[in-house]
Structure formats: C-alpha cells, structure tokens
Design a protein around this motif. Sequence first.
Motif, PDB file in Angstrom:
ATOM      1  N   ALA A  79      -8.432  80.523  11.581  1.00 11.99           N
ATOM      2  CA  ALA A  79      -8.568  79.847  10.289  1.00 11.99           C
ATOM      3  C   ALA A  79      -8.660  78.324  10.410  1.00 11.99           C
ATOM      4  O   ALA A  79      -9.526  77.716   9.780  1.00 11.99           O
ATOM      5  CB  ALA A  79      -7.435  80.253   9.357  1.00 11.99           C
ATOM      6  N   PRO A  80      -7.824  77.664  11.235  1.00 16.50           N
ATOM      7  CA  PRO A  80      -7.933  76.201  11.339  1.00 16.50           C
ATOM      8  C   PRO A  80      -9.222  75.727  12.027  1.00 16.50           C
ATOM      9  O   PRO A  80      -9.610  74.578  11.885  1.00 16.50           O
ATOM     10  CB  PRO A  80      -6.725  75.795  12.177  1.00 16.50           C
ATOM     11  CG  PRO A  80      -5.838  76.973  12.237  1.00 16.50           C
ATOM     12  CD  PRO A  80      -6.668  78.173  11.963  1.00 16.50           C
ATOM     13  N   LEU A  81      -9.885  76.601  12.764  1.00 13.52           N
ATOM     14  CA  LEU A  81     -11.085  76.228  13.509  1.00 13.52           C
ATOM     15  C   LEU A  81     -12.376  76.409  12.724  1.00 13.52           C
ATOM     16  O   LEU A  81     -13.415  75.889  13.110  1.00 13.52           O
ATOM     17  CB  LEU A  81     -11.179  77.059  14.795  1.00 13.52           C
ATOM     18  CG  LEU A  81      -9.995  76.971  15.744  1.00 13.52           C
ATOM     19  CD1 LEU A  81     -10.164  77.963  16.878  1.00 13.52           C
ATOM     20  CD2 LEU A  81      -9.839  75.570  16.264  1.00 13.52           C
ATOM     21  N   LEU A  82     -12.314  77.156  11.645  1.00 11.36           N
ATOM     22  CA  LEU A  82     -13.520  77.491  10.898  1.00 11.36           C
ATOM     23  C   LEU A  82     -13.886  76.407   9.887  1.00 11.36           C
ATOM     24  O   LEU A  82     -13.016  75.798   9.263  1.00 11.36           O
ATOM     25  CB  LEU A  82     -13.338  78.818  10.168  1.00 11.36           C
ATOM     26  CG  LEU A  82     -13.075  80.038  11.051  1.00 11.36           C
ATOM     27  CD1 LEU A  82     -12.843  81.261  10.185  1.00 11.36           C
ATOM     28  CD2 LEU A  82     -14.201  80.263  12.019  1.00 11.36           C
ATOM     29  N   ALA A  83     -15.184  76.178   9.743  1.00 13.00           N
ATOM     30  CA  ALA A  83     -15.686  75.247   8.737  1.00 13.00           C
ATOM     31  C   ALA A  83     -15.553  75.888   7.360  1.00 13.00           C
ATOM     32  O   ALA A  83     -15.459  77.113   7.246  1.00 13.00           O
ATOM     33  CB  ALA A  83     -17.150  74.917   9.028  1.00 13.00           C
ATOM     34  N   PRO A  84     -15.559  75.078   6.301  1.00 14.16           N
ATOM     35  CA  PRO A  84     -15.492  75.662   4.951  1.00 14.16           C
ATOM     36  C   PRO A  84     -16.642  76.643   4.721  1.00 14.16           C
ATOM     37  O   PRO A  84     -17.795  76.337   4.980  1.00 14.16           O
ATOM     38  CB  PRO A  84     -15.622  74.441   4.035  1.00 14.16           C
ATOM     39  CG  PRO A  84     -15.137  73.297   4.864  1.00 14.16           C
ATOM     40  CD  PRO A  84     -15.538  73.622   6.275  1.00 14.16           C
TER      41      PRO A  84
END
Length: 67
Positions: free
Chosen positions: A24-29
């Motif tokens: 989740a913290p690595l994914l772009a919006p």
Amino acid sequence: MGLIDTLLGRASAKNLERIAEDFAPLLAPGETLQRAFGLVRDLIVFTDRRLVFVNKQGVTGSKIGGC
C-alpha cells in the motif's frame, strides 16, 4: 513462451489480499495490484502500471530490497 507462462511454471501464485497491506505505501494513487508470484523467498508483483521485484536475502530473509 511469454513471461507469465515462464513464471507459472516455476513460481507459485500469491494471495493479493495478504500482500496488499505491505505494498500500500508503495503504490501510486489509483494503482492496483493485479497478480503476484513467489519464487522461493523472492516476490514478483504485477500492478496495472508496473512490475515490482522484491529480492529477499539472507538466511532469515531480514534484508529486503526492491527495484
């Protein structure tokens, strides 16, 4: 033989729900996980925008790097 065919022959599919929290913290919006495969300790994750390799090293797998 394509990349997916090669992976399916040597890798096991991973449950996206289990790895979604870690990624989740690595994914772009708006970016979503599509598929994930495990190779021994390593992980290959396909999103709708990119391919992520997670290389776990060491006996305990304590060192984690990605590209």
